[in-house]
Design a protein around this motif. Structure first.
Motif, PDB file in Angstrom:
ATOM      1  N   GLY A  64       2.845 -32.008  87.644  1.00  0.00           N
ATOM      2  CA  GLY A  64       3.561 -31.489  86.546  1.00  0.00           C
ATOM      3  C   GLY A  64       3.198 -30.127  86.183  1.00  0.00           C
ATOM      4  O   GLY A  64       2.166 -29.450  86.671  1.00  0.00           O
ATOM      5  N   LYS A  65       3.750 -29.542  85.161  1.00  0.00           N
ATOM      6  CA  LYS A  65       3.170 -28.244  84.830  1.00  0.00           C
ATOM      7  C   LYS A  65       1.845 -28.482  84.193  1.00  0.00           C
ATOM      8  O   LYS A  65       1.300 -29.330  83.420  1.00  0.00           O
ATOM      9  CB  LYS A  65       4.067 -27.609  83.481  1.00  0.00           C
ATOM     10  CG  LYS A  65       3.872 -26.249  83.102  1.00  0.00           C
ATOM     11  CD  LYS A  65       4.639 -25.983  81.896  1.00  0.00           C
ATOM     12  CE  LYS A  65       4.281 -24.525  81.329  1.00  0.00           C
ATOM     13  NZ  LYS A  65       5.331 -24.322  80.229  1.00  0.00           N
ATOM     14  N   ARG A  66       0.903 -27.462  84.653  1.00  0.00           N
ATOM     15  CA  ARG A  66      -0.446 -26.983  84.304  1.00  0.00           C
ATOM     16  C   ARG A  66      -0.464 -26.913  82.670  1.00  0.00           C
ATOM     17  O   ARG A  66       0.311 -26.029  82.381  1.00  0.00           O
ATOM     18  CB  ARG A  66      -1.182 -26.310  84.806  1.00  0.00           C
ATOM     19  CG  ARG A  66      -1.332 -26.667  86.423  1.00  0.00           C
ATOM     20  CD  ARG A  66      -2.061 -25.736  87.423  1.00  0.00           C
ATOM     21  NE  ARG A  66      -2.285 -26.064  88.748  1.00  0.00           N
ATOM     22  CZ  ARG A  66      -1.457 -26.145  89.623  1.00  0.00           C
ATOM     23  NH1 ARG A  66      -0.034 -26.076  89.451  1.00  0.00           N
ATOM     24  NH2 ARG A  66      -1.722 -26.831  90.811  1.00  0.00           N
ATOM     25  N   ARG A  67      -1.312 -27.462  82.066  1.00  0.00           N
ATOM     26  CA  ARG A  67      -1.455 -27.038  80.646  1.00  0.00           C
ATOM     27  C   ARG A  67      -2.967 -27.335  80.322  1.00  0.00           C
ATOM     28  O   ARG A  67      -3.651 -28.090  80.763  1.00  0.00           O
ATOM     29  CB  ARG A  67      -0.638 -28.439  79.721  1.00  0.00           C
ATOM     30  CG  ARG A  67      -1.168 -29.617  79.401  1.00  0.00           C
ATOM     31  CD  ARG A  67      -0.231 -30.465  78.789  1.00  0.00           C
ATOM     32  NE  ARG A  67      -0.840 -31.762  78.574  1.00  0.00           N
ATOM     33  CZ  ARG A  67      -0.288 -32.747  77.814  1.00  0.00           C
ATOM     34  NH1 ARG A  67       1.049 -32.700  77.517  1.00  0.00           N
ATOM     35  NH2 ARG A  67      -0.889 -33.834  77.606  1.00  0.00           N
ATOM     36  N   ASP A  99      -1.035 -17.118  83.045  1.00  0.00           N
ATOM     37  CA  ASP A  99      -0.360 -16.198  83.962  1.00  0.00           C
ATOM     38  C   ASP A  99      -0.840 -14.863  84.228  1.00  0.00           C
ATOM     39  O   ASP A  99      -0.024 -13.813  84.177  1.00  0.00           O
ATOM     40  CB  ASP A  99       1.252 -16.210  83.794  1.00  0.00           C
ATOM     41  CG  ASP A  99       1.451 -15.669  82.204  1.00  0.00           C
ATOM     42  OD1 ASP A  99       0.452 -15.617  81.585  1.00  0.00           O
ATOM     43  OD2 ASP A  99       2.599 -15.324  81.918  1.00  0.00           O
ATOM     44  N   ALA A 142      -2.970 -31.446  84.430  1.00  0.00           N
ATOM     45  CA  ALA A 142      -1.587 -31.695  84.881  1.00  0.00           C
ATOM     46  C   ALA A 142      -1.172 -32.985  84.757  1.00  0.00           C
ATOM     47  O   ALA A 142      -2.214 -33.930  85.276  1.00  0.00           O
ATOM     48  CB  ALA A 142      -1.325 -30.695  86.243  1.00  0.00           C
TER      49      ALA A 142
END
Length: 802
Positions: free
Chosen positions: A528-531, A762, A464
């Motif tokens: 930030g968005k987790r990737r 998710d 992230a």
């Protein structure tokens, strides 16, 4: 250790009322020490067993509960809120004439680094399994971590036998079917009830235990202390003793269980076999063998790992806790029993760890930060004695350190001590440079070339971005990230294209990282968005001429530096070096080259070449992804001798980047997870469809198949049960209940699959919708796999490289 923000009230203070007697010195008899850990799959009862041990050893006056957030070892706010263990916690426990340095470890795979570091310094372990579920995903994960660090001596505790559906029989068979150990050996039999009718009604419970070694029965009552009673050495006397009703279901199984225990153990001891052969021919002869004649052979076989002693009970109800502690003391090794070759790295001089008066040698197995105390370094003393206010040498980093204070840590409750002696596990305050895995020695022996085996963090699979709120927050955020990475080596921090990235072991791990940055370091940032953390392999376009020279200008003078590499892909069936994230890096002699932080002398020529290689592999010239599965060997090097050797770092990085660029873009690899999903029968089809639609691969629907954490292709079927006593199913009556069988087998189904992690981020929300909130799942890292060209294009678009 981290500061506990909870305010303790009078009830909490009373819980510590019967705590240990004050001591200013760590235990000094290494033969009576047991450095051990509790390890298991999540929610198997490790922390509950720890609380029960603390209660029975009089450390506590009342046991805490995971559900209420009142346990000793789960003291972080996040642990109390979530009801899970996030970090390992160490507590010295006095029991009879032993001292246990007990480490409670996390069960969640996202915190595998805590189990990794604990496994490195313990001499034995108690492995728990839920006796309803049997061996689960992370059970196999922690088992392999113990294997990796040579922890041969283990005791299995079958927990939660008070629950409906619990089965001693099925749990023991699961040890064989999952190939944990070929010779599990039941040392006890569970007594579900002392009333025959409870067995007939299939009532769940655990009211007693029969100790087959000491030949005695334990009775447990919720309101009273447990009682123990010797069993007669003749079966007729047992039936008429009144201990069990004459028609009790357990009675016919007592003699076969004792006989099987001694016969199976005698396979590992000629002396015991001779003893058994000389017994009279009466049916009850095996009952007359005293525990004193059994225990030495049982301990010897446990120390070598030839057998796996199996105990059982219920930690929540404090059933079997005393037996666990007794057998930990009697069977697990002391520091005196540990073989030296398992402690030192290959090539290092032998370490005479058994000599209490030997040179000081310690391993830093964990580093923590406390707002009041500063840096806290957890150490295991492998030789000699450490005193406060002494100077020591970090042999790994070639740095002198000054010891301020020495502590024994009772979870988060410190106690200052005058020394840490051979075999001790304690905490040092005042060390500035030491990190997890470093070897610490006395200044007088800094040239002895002793280096203890390192601790290897698991590879990061998710990242992230960390965005400081203002420019003024940039430096505090960077400092906090670096400090956090020092406390948790499985956290990796890098700057990429002007942004800070933090890499971790999973979504929960990154969530805890975010919370810790806010709560412990109090810095201002946004996450930030987790990737997912992808990897790139070596391209196939490499051909002569291969770049070998680097040209630069230093002080107006043109300089040429030569570094020649042999670069090729790692062969398909070769295992990469985890210290190099799956790459293989060798020196000129074909020996493994360590990463930059493994060198004692930072001016070492090979240390600088290693630094350059590390820099080049950390960012692909094509995708900026980390490189993996690349074989690199240093062939030769040359640089002007008037220059410092540090020039080789820049030269190596530049030359290797040119080689990687010339090879072209390589295959992209993404992390996969092994997945076990348990749902009601009616949701099974929807779950399978969802997994396959998200690029998952179905493995099996049967609970005995390959599960999460299993290495495909390595197992050849379950261990045979010949030479293993498996108590009959009817000794766990609730497992025989038709209603339980129906609910656990017919109406609940398990799906085993492998799937790309990126598609499962998710999954908890998806599964909730698919199963009406009744599904549960568990994941475990399954390593990296090459992706198809179509998926490669998707990934490159995702990271902005297409």
């Amino acid at each position: 250790m981290y500061r506990n923000t909870r305010v303790f009230n009078i009830q909490n203070i009373l819980r510590y009322g019967i705590r240990r007697s004050a001591s200013s010195t760590a235990p000094h008899d290494p033969a009576k020490l047991r450095n051990m850990a509790l390890v298991a799959h999540i929610d198997s009862g490790k922390t509950t067993l720890t609380e029960s041990i603390l209660l029975k050893s009089s450390f506590l006056s009342s046991a805490g509960s995971v559900d209420t957030g009142s346990t000793i070892t789960d003291f972080l706010p996040a642990e109390r809120e979530r009801g899970i263990t996030i970090q390992s916690a160490s507590i010295p426990v006095n029991w009879r004439n032993w001292t246990f340095n007990l480490i409670d470890t996390p069960g969640h795979a996202d915190f595998g680094m805590e189990v990794e570091s604990a496994s490195r310094v313990i001499d034995g372990a108690v492995v728990l399994i839920d006796s309803v579920e049997g061996v689960e995903a992370q059970t196999k994960g922690v088992w392999k971590q113990l294997d990796r660090y040579g922890v041969q001596s283990r005791i299995m505790f079958l927990n939660k036998l008070d629950r409906a559906g619990a089965s001693f029989h099925a749990s023991l068979l699961s040890l064989l079917s999952h190939r944990l150990h070929p010779k599990p050996m039941a040392l006890v039999l569970p007594v579900a009830s002392f009333t025959r009718d409870d067995y007939l009604r299939a009532e769940p419970g655990i009211q007693g235990l029969v100790d087959l070694v000491k030949w005695e029965v334990w009775k447990f009552s919720p309101d009273e202390e447990p009682s123990r009673q010797p069993l007669p050495t003749d079966m007729h006397d047992i039936e008429s003793s009144g201990i069990f009703p004459a028609d009790h279901p357990l009675l016919p199984h007592l003699l076969p269980a004792r006989t099987a225990l001694l016969d199976n153990l005698s396979m590992f001891s000629e002396e015991l076999m001779e003893t058994l052969l000389n017994l009279p021919s009466s049916p009850s002869a095996y009952l007359t063998v005293p525990a004193e004649k059994i225990m030495p052979h049982l301990r010897a076989a446990t120390l070598t790992g030839d057998i796996l002693p199996v105990l059982c009970g219920s930690a929540f109800r404090h059933v079997g806790t005393e037996l666990v502690m007794d057998y930990v003391g009697e069977l697990l090794p002391s520091p005196m029993d540990v073989v030296d070759k398992n402690l030192v790295t290959e090539g290092a001089k032998p370490l005479v760890a058994r000599a209490k008066a030997g040179p000081l040698v310690m391993l830093a197995w964990k580093v923590s930060w406390d707002k009041r105390k500063g840096w806290m370094t957890f150490v295991r003393v492998y030789s000699g004695t450490l005193n406060p206010q002494s100077a020591i040498m970090n042999a790994t980093r070639n740095q002198k350190e000054k010891v301020s204070k020495l502590l024994l840590l009772y979870a988060n409750q410190p106690e200052e001590v005058d020394s840490l002696s051979f075999g001790s596990v304690g905490v040092i305050l005042g060390l500035k440079y030491t990190r997890t895995g470093d070897t610490l020695v006395s200044l007088q022996h800094q040239n002895d070339d002793v280096h203890l085996r390192d601790i290897v963090p698991p590879p990061a699979v998710m990242s992230a971005s960390v965005i400081p709120q203002t420019q003024a927050d940039l430096e505090p955020v960077q400092n906090a990230l670096n400090a956090l990475a020092r406390t948790d080596p499985s956290v990796r921090v890098e700057a990429q294209e002007g942004q800070l990235l933090v890499h971790g072991l999973g979504a929960l791990h990154l969530e805890i990282v975010e919370n810790r940055l806010r709560e412990e370091w109090d810095v201002a940032f946004e996450f930030g968005k987790r990737r997912v953390s992808y990897r790139e392999g070596l391209g196939g376009g490499l051909s002569d001429p291969i770049p070998k020279t680097w040209h630069t200008t230093i002080k107006g003078k043109a300089i040429e530096v030569t570094v020649e590499f042999n670069v090729e892909p790692v062969h398909e069936h070769s295992k990469g070096d985890p210290l190099w994230d799956g790459n293989i890096v060798l020196d000129q002699k074909g020996k493994r080259l360590g990463p930059p932080d493994s060198f004692v002398n930072s001016k070492d020529v090979m240390a600088n070449i290693s630094e350059g290689i590390f820099s080049a592999l950390s960012s692909s010239p094509h995708s900026f992804l980390q490189m993996s599965r690349v074989f690199i060997q240093v062939k030769r090097y040359f640089y002007p001798l008037e220059l410092p050797s540090t020039v080789l770092a820049g030269a190596s990085a530049s030359i290797l980047r040119d080689i990687l660029r010339k090879a072209g873009a390589g295959p992209i690899m993404e992390p996969y997870i092994r997945l076990k999903v348990t749902v009601n029968e009616e949701a099974l089809g929807k779950v399978i469809k969802d997994i396959t639609e998200h690029n998952g691969e179905l493995l099996d629907l049967a609970s005995s198949s390959v599960g999460p954490g299993e290495d495909e292709g390595t197992d050849v079927g379950p261990y045979p049960n010949e030479g293993v006593y498996v108590p009959p199913q009817e000794l766990s009556p609730s497992a025989m209940s038709s209603s339980v069988r129906e609910s656990t087998a017919s109406l609940r189904r398990s799906v085993y699959a492998v799937a790309p992690l990126s598609k499962m981020l998710d999954y908890s929300n998806r599964l909730r919708a698919l199963s009406g909130g009744h599904g549960i799942f568990e994941m475990m890292n399954a390593g990296f796999r090459e992706v198809s060209e179509t998926r490669k294009l998707e990934i490159l678009k995702e990271i902005g490289r297409a």
